[in-house]
Design a protein around this motif. Structure first.
Motif, PDB file in Angstrom:
ATOM      1  N   THR B 527      80.354  38.765  22.348  1.00  0.00           N
ATOM      2  CA  THR B 527      81.754  37.477  22.204  1.00  0.00           C
ATOM      3  C   THR B 527      82.458  37.710  20.623  1.00  0.00           C
ATOM      4  O   THR B 527      81.307  38.407  20.182  1.00  0.00           O
ATOM      5  CB  THR B 527      81.394  36.263  22.181  1.00  0.00           C
ATOM      6  N   PRO B 528      83.591  37.279  21.045  1.00  0.00           N
ATOM      7  CA  PRO B 528      84.256  37.577  19.489  1.00  0.00           C
ATOM      8  C   PRO B 528      83.476  37.188  18.475  1.00  0.00           C
ATOM      9  O   PRO B 528      83.384  37.739  16.813  1.00  0.00           O
ATOM     10  CB  PRO B 528      84.996  36.751  20.091  1.00  0.00           C
ATOM     11  N   ALA B 529      82.187  35.934  18.461  1.00  0.00           N
ATOM     12  CA  ALA B 529      81.703  34.761  17.664  1.00  0.00           C
ATOM     13  C   ALA B 529      81.031  35.813  17.310  1.00  0.00           C
ATOM     14  O   ALA B 529      80.130  36.723  15.962  1.00  0.00           O
ATOM     15  CB  ALA B 529      81.586  34.226  18.267  1.00  0.00           C
ATOM     16  N   TYR B 531      80.278  39.326  17.950  1.00  0.00           N
ATOM     17  CA  TYR B 531      80.882  40.312  16.936  1.00  0.00           C
ATOM     18  C   TYR B 531      80.976  40.409  15.505  1.00  0.00           C
ATOM     19  O   TYR B 531      81.431  41.022  14.479  1.00  0.00           O
ATOM     20  CB  TYR B 531      82.233  41.061  17.856  1.00  0.00           C
ATOM     21  N   ALA B 532      81.885  38.862  15.090  1.00  0.00           N
ATOM     22  CA  ALA B 532      82.263  39.049  13.982  1.00  0.00           C
ATOM     23  C   ALA B 532      80.702  38.158  14.026  1.00  0.00           C
ATOM     24  O   ALA B 532      80.858  39.123  11.647  1.00  0.00           O
ATOM     25  CB  ALA B 532      83.021  37.119  14.126  1.00  0.00           C
TER      26      ALA B 532
END
Lengths: 345, 563, 261
Positions: B527-529, B531-532
Motif C-alpha cells: 500500500t502507499p502507506a 511504501y512511504a
C-alpha cells in the motif's frame, strides 16, 4: 507524471512524502507511457525498407500459388509411393508458401507501417439504463396482458402440454427403428456350436490338432463365417485364440474337459472393453491386450493377473472330429466381451 | 503513410459499393461503430484465434474431402495403386479414403491438412482456455462466454471423435469398439444404448453414415452457431486487457479493428492455414493404409486415440479391474464406468462451473475487465495447475506402452507408478504452485519496497558493505501494486442484537468456509502507506546522523534517478 | 542406476562374468581361426559339425550345458534346429552378455561360417526347423497384400501395424523389423524366439511367410504423406502437433503481439 487532485501527494514522488503526511489508500495509475516512434516513422530509408519487405512477402505468396499450380499439372500422382509423396510434398509446399506469404505480409504491414500508437476507448456498463429496463418490463407486461394468458389458466397448460408432447412425433419413430431389431440377447450368443470347425483367420483353413505345437498361437474364426449374413458382427463376437500348453505348465482349467490334449481355445475379445486380446508371450503364457494392457494367464484359466479387466476370458470348449481337425464342443458357456448389466441373467 | 488515394478508381468503386449497400441495409451504423473499435494487444489473446482459424481450415479442407469420401459400409474390393491392399475386401468408406489419398491430386494434402488442423484446433482451444482461466477472464460479465467456450470444447471433442472413425480403419474401428464396451457397461440401458448407436450389433453398417452426418452437419453446425455467439459476446463486452500503466477497468487500450486488426488477424488466418499446410506437406498423419480396413480380429501395438482422447485411454488403463461388481445377478462394471464417465466428469465438471464457484466465494458482483496476473490468484492458479497435472498423468498413462519401449522401462512398473501419481501429483502440484505464487507476490512486494538489486556493492566509511538497490520507475511499480487483494468474506453473527437466530446463518458459514479455502492464505500488495514507511526507513538510514552512509548512497545516483 | 548396482551383487553375476570371458575368448578364437577357414566350403558337413561342436563347447556350453541339454539358467537346444541357431546367433542375441527381461540384438559375435557350423552342430542333435533357402525368403516373390492380411492378424499387435515395434509386459518388447533380414524374419516365425510364439508351416504356410516378408520389406521407407514420425500412431502425431504446430503458431502470435522497433 500525472498529478491528480488527491488527498495525498502522488506516491511516486518521494521527496514530497515526508512533507505531505496524508497517504492515499491506493496507488495512482501512472497513465500510458510515452509513445516511441519506430525507426521507419522517422527515417525515410527505413520506411522504404519496410515497404519492400511487405512487397517481397506478397511476391513469395504469388510464387507459391504458381508453384502449386505447376505441381498440380506437372506432377502426376497415384502410380507408386514416390509419385504420391512427391505430389503431396510440392502441392503442400506451394500451398504453404502461398498462404504464409499473404499472412506474414499482412502482419508485417500492420506491425511496421500502420500506426502503432495505442489508443484509449472507454467502456460502458453492460447493463441497460434504468429507463430502458422500465420500458422493457412495461412492454412485456402489456404483451402478457394482450395475450390474455394470465387470465386463462387452462390455456397455459395447453400450450406447455402440447409443446412438451409434440417432440414425441419425431422421437418415437426415430427410437423405434434406430436400434435395428432391439434384440439385445444377441450379445449372449455367438455362432459357435457343437461340431463347428476352428479355422485360421483370415485364410479359413481348418486346423489339425497335431499341427498345434507347444509354443504356437493360432488366431481362429469359425468355419464358414464369410457365408453368414453379417460376417463382421459374427466375427466381432466369435474370434478365438488357440494355444497348446505343456501339460506340466497348466495350473488350472476354466472348463474341465474343455481343452484337447493341452490345446486351449479362449475368446479373443477382452472382458474389459472388447479389444482383441492378442499379445501372447509363449514363455510366460501371458496374454496381453494392447489397448489397456489387461494381462491374462492362459495357463491358469485365463485369469486376470494385471490391468483393468476383472473376468477371465471365456473358454471355448473344443475337441477333434474324426478327421483330426479341431472343432467346438458347444457355444461359449457365458457371454463374451465387455461386461453389461444383465450378462448373468 | 496513407497508401490509398480516395480519387483512385478502386477507391471510387469501393465508395459506390458501400453506398449501394448502405442504402439497402443501413450498414453505415455498424461500420461506424465497429471499424475503429479497439482491441488490446497481447500474444495470448491470439490463442482463441488459432482455434477459430484452424476451425475455418477444417471447414475448407473438410468440404474438399466430402467431394470424394463415400460414407458407406458397402463392401468393395480394392484395385487401386497401393499394392499391400490390392484384392482386399473393404468398406466403401475405406476404399474412398484410399482413393482420395492416392489418386486425387491434392487429396492426401487436404486429408493431412484436415487431420493436423483438428489436432491443432483442440490444442488451441485448450491453451486458450488455460489463458482465460489463469488470468481470471471468466469473471463477471464473461461467465456465459466461459460456459459457451466449454461447450465448444466438448463439441470439438465430438467432432474429432466422429471424424477419426470415418475412414473405417482398424485403429479407429478399435476405438469404436472401446466406445461400444463403455456404452454397454452403463447399468440397465447400456445394451440398448449400444444398439441405439450402432443400429444393432457392433459394428453393423449404420455407424459410418451416422457418424458422417454427426461429423459434417450436426457438430459443425452447432460449433458455427456457438462460435458466432462467442465472438458476438467478445464484441459486445469488449476484450479484457492485462493491467498496466494507463489501463483501467473502465477503458480499453489497443489498436483499431480497421486497419490494424483486419491485417493482423486476417494475416494470422493465413499463417495458421499456412503452418498447417506446411505440416501436411512434410509430416504424415493417420496413414490408414498401414492399419488396413476394419476387421474385428486384428489390433496393432500403439493402439491409441488422438491426443485429446488420450486422457480417457489413460484413465481406462490405470483403473484396476477389481472394481467390477455383481449385485445379485446384475453386473456393474465400475472398472469401466469410473474411468470412462466419473473421472472425466470430476475433472471437467468443476471447471465448467468454476466462474460461479469463484464468484460465490468472493461475493464480488462487480464487472472485471482487467485480467489477473496468475500469481495474484494463488488458489485459482494452483487449482488449474493441479487439474492440468492430472490430465498430464492420464496422458502419460495413455502412452505407457510407448514410454516403456522408448525408455526401456517395464510397462507394469509405469502403470503402478502412475496409479499412485494419479492421487499424489495433483496435490503436490497444488501446494507447489500456490507456494510459487505466494513467493512471487512476496518478491513483487520486496522489489516495490526496496528496488531492484543493482549488483553494485559499495563500502561505507565505517567498513560496512552494502548493495545498492535501484528503485522501480512508476510503470514497473504500478504493475506490481495495482491489484486489489481478495479477502475471505465476512458474515454477520449467528444471532442478531436481540439474540434471535438468523435464518441463513448456516449457508453463510458454508460460504465463508469456501471463501477462506480460496483466500485465507494470501499476500497483499504494497500500500502507499507501506511504501512511504519503507522510504521513511531508507531516509532515516541515510539521514544526517550517518554521514558516511548518506554520502555513499547519494553518490550512487540513487536519488538522482528518482527525481 | 540403482538397479545396476543391485545387479552387480546378483548371484548370477559370476555366471554373467564367465559368459563375458568366454565370449571374449571366442572372439579371439574367431579372429585367429578366420584366415584358415576362408577357403573352406560353406556347405555343412561332418567337418562343420565337428567345428561347430568345438565352438559350442567354447561359447555356449556354460549356459546350455555340454551336448546342449540345457541347465537351470538356459533351455535345452536339442531339436530347436539350425534355424533357431542361425536367428539367435546371427542377430547377436546369443551369446547373451547381460541378463535382462529379454535377450537383445547386438553386434554379431561370429562370422557367418562359424554360425553355420554352430547351426550344423545343433541341428545334428535332433530334428528341427531348417534355415530357409534364399528363394523361400525372396520378398520379390511374395504378395504383400496377403502378407499384410497375415501380418495384421498374427504380428501387428506386438510389432505394430508396420513393424515399428511395441511393448510387452515387464520390460519385454517386440522389436522393430525394418532392418531385420528376410532370413531372420522367416526363422523367427518358424522358431518363436523368446516371448514370440511359434508360427509353424501349418499355421502360416511357407508361401504366406514369404508374403509377410514381402510386406515388411515394403515398410520403413518413403511414406506417401511425408515424414513417418516413427510410425508410432496418434501419440507421436499429437506430440508433433503440440510441439511443431502449436509451437510455430504461438511463436507467430508472440511476434504479432511484440512491438516493432
Amino acid at each position: 507524471m500525472s498529478q491528480v487532485d488527491n488527498h495525498g501527494g502522488p506516491a511516486d514522488n518521494l521527496p514530497e512524502l515526508r512533507t505531505a503526511p496524508p497517504v492515499p489508500e491506493h496507488f495512482e495509475n501512472p497513465g500510458l507511457p510515452e509513445h516511441k516512434p519506430r525507426l521507419g516513422d522517422v527515417d525515410p530509408r527505413a520506411d522504404k525498407r519496410r515497404e519492400r519487405i511487405v512487397l517481397a512477402l506478397f511476391a513469395v505468396s504469388t510464387l507459391g500459388t504458381i508453384g502449386m499450380l505447376v505441381a498440380f499439372f506437372a506432377l502426376p500422382t497415384g502410380r507408386d509411393v514416390a509419385t504420391i509423396h512427391r505430389s503431396n510434398l510440392w502441392l503442400g509446399l506451394g500451398l504453404a508458401a502461398s498462404l504464409l506469404g499473404i499472412g506474414l505480409a499482412a502482419i508485417q504491414w500492420a506491425k511496421s507501417i500502420m500506426s502503432n500508437e495505442e489508443r484509449v476507448e472507454q467502456r460502458h456498463p453492460l447493463q441497460s439504463a434504468p429507463q430502458v429496463r422500465q420500458a422493457a418490463v412495461r412492454n412485456l407486461a402489456e404483451g402478457v396482458k394482450d395475450s390474455g394468458i394470465s387470465r386463462r389458466g387452462l390455456l397455459k397448460t395447453a400450450v406447455v402440454g402440447s409443446l412438451a408432447l409434440f417432440p414425441l412425433t419425431i422421437a418415437v419413430p426415430l427410437i423405434g427403428d434406430v436400434g435395428g431389431s432391439w434384440d439385445v440377447s444377441k450379445f449372449k450368443h455367438t455362432m459357435w456350436r457343437k461340431g463347428l470347425r476352428l479355422t485360421i483367420d483370415p485364410s479359413g483353413r481348418p486346423i489339425k490338432a497335431a499341427d498345434v505345437t507347444i509354443g504356437s498361437v493360432w488366431h481362429v474364426i469359425p468355419d464358414g463365417i464369410d457365408k453368414t449374413p453379417d460376417p463382421l458382427e459374427e466375427k466381432a463376437k466369435a474370434i478365438v485364440l488357440v494355444v497348446r500348453l505343456d501339460p506340466r505348465d497348466v495350473k488350472s482349467e476354466q472348463i474341465p474337459g474343455g481343452s484337447y490334449q493341452g490345446i486351449f481355445a479362449y475368446s479373443k475379445i477382452c472382458t474389459h472393453v472388447g479389444c482383441p486380446v492378442a499379445l501372447y508371450e509363449q514363455q510366460t503364457h501371458h496374454l496381453l491386450c494392447p489397448c489397456h494392457q489387461s494381462t491374462f494367464d492362459v495357463a491358469d484359466g485365463a485369469r486376470v493377473i494385471f490391468g483393468p479387466a476383472k473376468r477371465p476370458l471365456p473358454q471355448l470348449p473344443i475337441t477333434v472330429d474324426d478327421q483330426g481337425y479341431l472343432v467346438a464342443k458347444s457355444d461359449f458357456t457365458q457371454p463374451v466381451g465387455p461386461s453389461f448389466w444383465d450378462r448373468l441373467r | 503513410m496513407s497508401t490509398t488515394n480516395p480519387t483512385a478508381p478502386t477507391g471510387k468503386a469501393a465508395a459506390a459499393t458501400a453506398d449501394w449497400l448502405d442504402q439497402r441495409t443501413g450498414v453505415g451504423v455498424a461500420v461506424k461503430g465497429l471499424a475503429r473499435k479497439l482491441f488490446p494487444e497481447h500474444w495470448s489473446f491470439m490463442l482463441g484465434e488459432i482455434a477459430l482459424y484452424s476451425f475455418i481450415t477444417l471447414l475448407i479442407s473438410g468440404t474438399f474431402l466430402t467431394m470424394f469420401f463415400v460414407p458407406s459400409a458397402d463392401e468393395v474390393t480394392y484395385t487401386g495403386p497401393w499394392t499391400a491392399l490390392q484384392g482386399t475386401t473393404m468398406s466403401a468408406a475405406f476404399a474412398s479414403t484410399l482413393k482420395l489419398s492416392f489418386e486425387v491430386r491434392g487429396g492426401l494434402l487436404m486429408r493431412q491438412v484436415h487431420h493436423w488442423a483438428a489436432l491443432i484446433f483442440l490444442a488451441a482451444i485448450v491453451t486458450h482456455m488455460m489463458r482465460v482461466f489463469f488470468t481470471g477472464a471468466f469473471r463477471k460479465p464473461r461467465e456465459i462466454n466461459w460456459v459457451i467456450g466449454f461447450v465448444l470444447l466438448t463439441l470439438g471433442l465430438a467432432a474429432g471423435f466422429s471424424g477419426y472413425s470415418l475412414p473405417d480403419d482398424v485403429l479407429s474401428g478399435n476405438g469404436l469398439r472401446i466406445t461400444d464396451g463403455l456404452i454397454r457397461g452403463i447399468p440397465i440401458i447400456g445394451t440398448y444404448l449400444s444398439y441405439f448407436v450402432f443400429g444393432g450389433q457392433f459394428p453393423g453398417t449404420a455407424i459410418i453414415p451416422r457418424l458422417f452426418t454427426v461429423h459434417v452437419l450436426l457438430v459443425p453446425g452447432l460449433i458455427l452457431a456457438l462460435v458466432g455467439l462467442h465472438l458476438a459476446l467478445v464484441f459486445l463486452q469488449k476484450h479484457t486487457q492485462f493491467p498496466g500503466s494507463g489501463r483501467t477497468n473502465g477503458n480499453v487500450v489497443g489498436y483499431p479493428l480497421f486497419p490494424v486488426y483486419t491485417a493482423k488477424a486476417g494475416g494470422f488466418f493465413f499463417v495458421v492455414f499456412g503452418v498447417i499446410a506446411l505440416m501436411a506437406a512434410t509430416m504424415q498423419i493417420n496413414p490408414v493404409w498401414n492399419y488396413g480396413p476394419y476387421d474385428p480380429a486384428p489390433v496393432s501395438a500403439g493402439a491409441q486415440p488422438d491426443w485429446y482422447m488420450l486422457f480417457l485411454e489413460g484413465a481406462l488403463r490405470l483403473m484396476p479391474g477389481q472394481a467390477e461388481v455383481v449385485f445379485g445377478s446384475y453386473t456393474v462394471p465400475f472398472n469401466v464406468l469410473i474411468p470412462g464417465l466419473v473421472v472425466p466428469l470430476l475433472l471437467l465438471g468443476p471447471l465448467a462451473v468454476y466462474p460461479f464457484v469463484e464468484a460465490y466465494a468472493t461475493g464480488d458482483k462487480r464487472e472485471h475487465h482487467l485480467l489477473d496476473r496468475p500469481r495474484n490468484a494463488p488458489f485459482r492458479t494452483a487449482y488449474g495447475m493441479s487439474i492440468l497435472a492430472e490430465f498430464f498423468v492420464l496422458v502419460l498413462a495413455g502412452s505407457n506402452d510407448l514410454i516403456a519401449t522408448h525408455f526401456h522401462l517395464s510397462l507394469n512398473d509405469i502403470t503402478w507408478t502412475l496409479r499412485f501419481a494419479f492421487f499424489i501429483v495433483p496435490g503436490i502440484v497444488f501446494v507447489l504452485t500456490r507456494r510459487v505464487c505466494l513467493a512471487l507476490q512476496r518478491k513483487d512486494r520486496e522489489v516495490v519496497l526496496h528496488g531492484h538489486e543493482s549488483g553494485r556493492i559499495v563500502r561505507f566509511a565505517s567498513g560496512e558493505y552494502v548493495e545498492v538497490h535501484t528503485p522501480l520507475d512508476e510503470h514497473e511499480r504500478w504493475i506490481r501494486v495495482q491489484h486489489e487483494p481478495v479477502r475471505p468474506i465476512r458474515i454477520a453473527p449467528a444471532e442478531d442484537s436481540r439474540g434471535v437466530r438468523r435464518p441463513h446463518y448456516r449457508s453463510d458459514v458454508r460460504r465463508q468456509r469456501l471463501s477462506r479455502l480460496f483466500f485465507e492464505t494470501r499476500v497483499e500488495p504494497v500500500t502507499p502507506a507501506e511504501y512511504a514507511a519503507a522510504q521513511e526507513h531508507r531516509a532515516i538510514a541515510t539521514g544526517p546522523g550517518d554521514a558516511g552512509h548518506e554520502q555513499i548512497v547519494a553518490g550512487t545516483g540513487d536519488h538522482a534517478s528518482r527525481s | 542406476m540403482k538397479s545396476l548396482a543391485v545387479r552387480r551383487h546378483d548371484r548370477r553375476a559370476p555366471i554373467v562374468l564367465l559368459a563375458l570371458a568366454l565370449v571374449a575368448t571366442g572372439g579371439l578364437y574367431a579372429v585367429l581361426a578366420a584366415p584358415s577357414r576362408a577357403d573352406a566350403a560353406p556347405l555343412p558337413g561332418q567337418a562343420d559339425t565337428t567345428t561347430g561342436q568345438k565352438l559350442f563347447e567354447a561359447n555356449c556350453a556354460t549356459c546350455h550345458g555340454m551336448g546342449a541339454v540345457g541347465t537351470a539358467i538356459a533351455p535345452s537346444l536339442v531339436g530347436v534346429g539350425a534355424a533357431a541357431v542361425d536367428f539367435q546367433v546371427g542377430t547377436g542375441r546369443m551369446p547373451m552378455t547381460v541378463s535382462g527381461p529379454q535377450a537383445q540384438a547386438k553386434p554379431v559375435q561370429f562370422t557367418q561360417t562359424q554360425i553355420s557350423q554352430l547351426a550344423a552342430y545343433v541341428a545334428s542333435l535332433g530334428p528341427g526347423p531348417q534355415i530357409p533357402t534364399a528363394d523361400m525368403v525372396d520378398p520379390s516373390k511374395g504378395d504383400p497384400a496377403t502378407g499384410m492380411a497375415v501380418f495384421r492378424t498374427n504380428c501387428a499387435m506386438c510389432h505394430n501395424a508396420v513393424g515399428a515395434g511395441g511393448s510387452l509386459t515387464e520390460g519385454k518388447f517386440a522389436p522393430n523389423l525394418w532392418h531385420t533380414t528376410p532370413t531372420h524374419i522367416y526363422e523367427a516365425m518358424l522358431t518363436g524366439p523368446q516371448s514370440m510364439p511359434v508360427f509353424n508351416d501349418a499355421n502360416i504356410t511357407p508361401q504366406e511367410k514369404r508374403d509377410v516378408i514381402a510386406f515388411i520389406k515394403q515398410q520403413g521407407g518413403t511414406q506417401p504423406g511425408g515424414l513417418d514420425l516413427g510410425a508410432l500412431g496418434p501419440v507421436s502425431e499429437g506430440l508433433w502437433a503440440w510441439v511443431v504446430g502449436l509451437g510455430l503458431l504461438i511463436g507467430a502470435a508472440v511476434w504479432i503481439g511484440a512491438k516493432s522497433s
